[in-house]
Design a protein around this motif. Structure first.
Motif, PDB file in Angstrom:
ATOM      1  N   GLU A  67       8.843  49.055  98.004  1.00  0.00           N
ATOM      2  CA  GLU A  67       7.803  48.238  97.805  1.00  0.00           C
ATOM      3  C   GLU A  67       6.918  48.898  98.607  1.00  0.00           C
ATOM      4  N   LEU A  68       7.174  49.846 100.142  1.00  0.00           N
ATOM      5  CA  LEU A  68       6.436  50.275 101.092  1.00  0.00           C
ATOM      6  C   LEU A  68       5.904  51.576 100.653  1.00  0.00           C
ATOM      7  N   ALA A  69       5.622  52.499  99.329  1.00  0.00           N
ATOM      8  CA  ALA A  69       6.111  53.672  98.697  1.00  0.00           C
ATOM      9  C   ALA A  69       4.541  53.828  98.753  1.00  0.00           C
ATOM     10  N   SER A  70       4.447  54.773  99.475  1.00  0.00           N
ATOM     11  CA  SER A  70       2.480  55.698  99.207  1.00  0.00           C
ATOM     12  C   SER A  70       2.674  56.713  98.341  1.00  0.00           C
ATOM     13  N   GLU A  71       1.288  57.727  98.891  1.00  0.00           N
ATOM     14  CA  GLU A  71       1.052  58.625  97.867  1.00  0.00           C
ATOM     15  C   GLU A  71       2.310  59.733  98.686  1.00  0.00           C
ATOM     16  N   GLU A  72       2.400  59.719 100.053  1.00  0.00           N
ATOM     17  CA  GLU A  72       2.205  60.474 100.468  1.00  0.00           C
ATOM     18  C   GLU A  72       4.341  60.884 100.368  1.00  0.00           C
ATOM     19  N   CYS A  73       4.912  59.926  99.766  1.00  0.00           N
ATOM     20  CA  CYS A  73       6.360  59.925  99.560  1.00  0.00           C
ATOM     21  C   CYS A  73       6.539  60.577  98.490  1.00  0.00           C
ATOM     22  N   ALA A  74       5.170  61.039  97.792  1.00  0.00           N
ATOM     23  CA  ALA A  74       5.920  61.392  97.059  1.00  0.00           C
ATOM     24  C   ALA A  74       5.747  63.803  97.100  1.00  0.00           C
ATOM     25  N   SER A  75       5.716  63.709  98.375  1.00  0.00           N
ATOM     26  CA  SER A  75       5.423  65.614  99.206  1.00  0.00           C
ATOM     27  C   SER A  75       6.277  65.052  99.604  1.00  0.00           C
ATOM     28  N   SER A  76       7.102  66.286  99.827  1.00  0.00           N
ATOM     29  CA  SER A  76       8.224  67.026 100.668  1.00  0.00           C
ATOM     30  C   SER A  76       8.027  67.815 102.013  1.00  0.00           C
ATOM     31  N   PRO A  77       8.959  68.172 102.837  1.00  0.00           N
ATOM     32  CA  PRO A  77      10.048  67.307 103.225  1.00  0.00           C
ATOM     33  C   PRO A  77      10.199  66.366 103.464  1.00  0.00           C
ATOM     34  N   VAL A  78      10.498  64.949 102.995  1.00  0.00           N
ATOM     35  CA  VAL A  78      10.413  63.535 103.251  1.00  0.00           C
ATOM     36  C   VAL A  78      10.440  63.795 105.241  1.00  0.00           C
ATOM     37  N   PRO A  79      10.593  63.206 106.195  1.00  0.00           N
ATOM     38  CA  PRO A  79      11.175  63.254 107.119  1.00  0.00           C
ATOM     39  C   PRO A  79      11.752  62.870 107.990  1.00  0.00           C
ATOM     40  N   ARG A  80      12.844  63.392 108.876  1.00  0.00           N
ATOM     41  CA  ARG A  80      13.278  62.379 109.477  1.00  0.00           C
ATOM     42  C   ARG A  80      13.118  62.024 111.107  1.00  0.00           C
ATOM     43  N   TYR A  81      13.944  60.794 111.224  1.00  0.00           N
ATOM     44  CA  TYR A  81      13.009  60.397 112.595  1.00  0.00           C
ATOM     45  C   TYR A  81      14.967  59.889 112.785  1.00  0.00           C
ATOM     46  N   ALA A  82      14.761  60.179 114.565  1.00  0.00           N
ATOM     47  CA  ALA A  82      16.117  59.567 115.418  1.00  0.00           C
ATOM     48  C   ALA A  82      16.154  58.077 114.621  1.00  0.00           C
ATOM     49  N   HIS A  83      17.413  57.394 114.231  1.00  0.00           N
ATOM     50  CA  HIS A  83      17.152  56.086 114.617  1.00  0.00           C
ATOM     51  C   HIS A  83      18.797  55.523 115.829  1.00  0.00           C
ATOM     52  N   GLY A  84      18.389  54.869 116.272  1.00  0.00           N
ATOM     53  CA  GLY A  84      19.065  54.258 117.145  1.00  0.00           C
ATOM     54  C   GLY A  84      19.852  56.029 118.128  1.00  0.00           C
TER      55      GLY A  84
END
Length: 101
Positions: A67-84
């Motif tokens: 439900e949050l997807a945008s055009e940039e979601c089709a691009s690679s690579p998908v960014p990786r962010y720190a979680h906790g």
């Protein structure tokens, strides 16, 4: 894990307390709550269909169901962010921590 990729990784207590990836959030919403969820009631479902895994996939595999997807979601690579303290989330739209890639 979604479509063969780890979407989000975190210690269990952090993941259940504050899931960041829309897929993880959808999975957790679908867990029945003892004493709250009425027997026989319909649990929330993630809309759409799981993508085919044959061929090359670009961008976020969950984007067609998100439900949050945008055009940039089709691009690679998908960014990786720190979680906790010891994890990560791969999502353009998740509330990012420190960029890991």
């Amino acid at each position: 894990m979604y479509a063969g990729r780890i979407a989000e990784l975190a210690p269990a207590n952090e993941l259940f307390r504050a899931p960041l990836h829309p897929y993880t959030q959808g999975l957790l919403r679908a867990i029945p709550v003892p004493g709250v969820t009425k027997r026989g009631s319909q649990l929330p479902a993630i809309p759409g269909r799981v993508p085919g895994l044959i061929g090359t996939m670009h961008g976020c595999a969950f984007r067609d169901r998100c439900e949050l997807a945008s055009e940039e979601c089709a691009s690679s690579p998908v960014p990786r962010y720190a979680h906790g303290s010891d994890g990560f989330v791969e999502c353009f739209m998740a509330a990012p921590g420190e960029a890991l890639q």
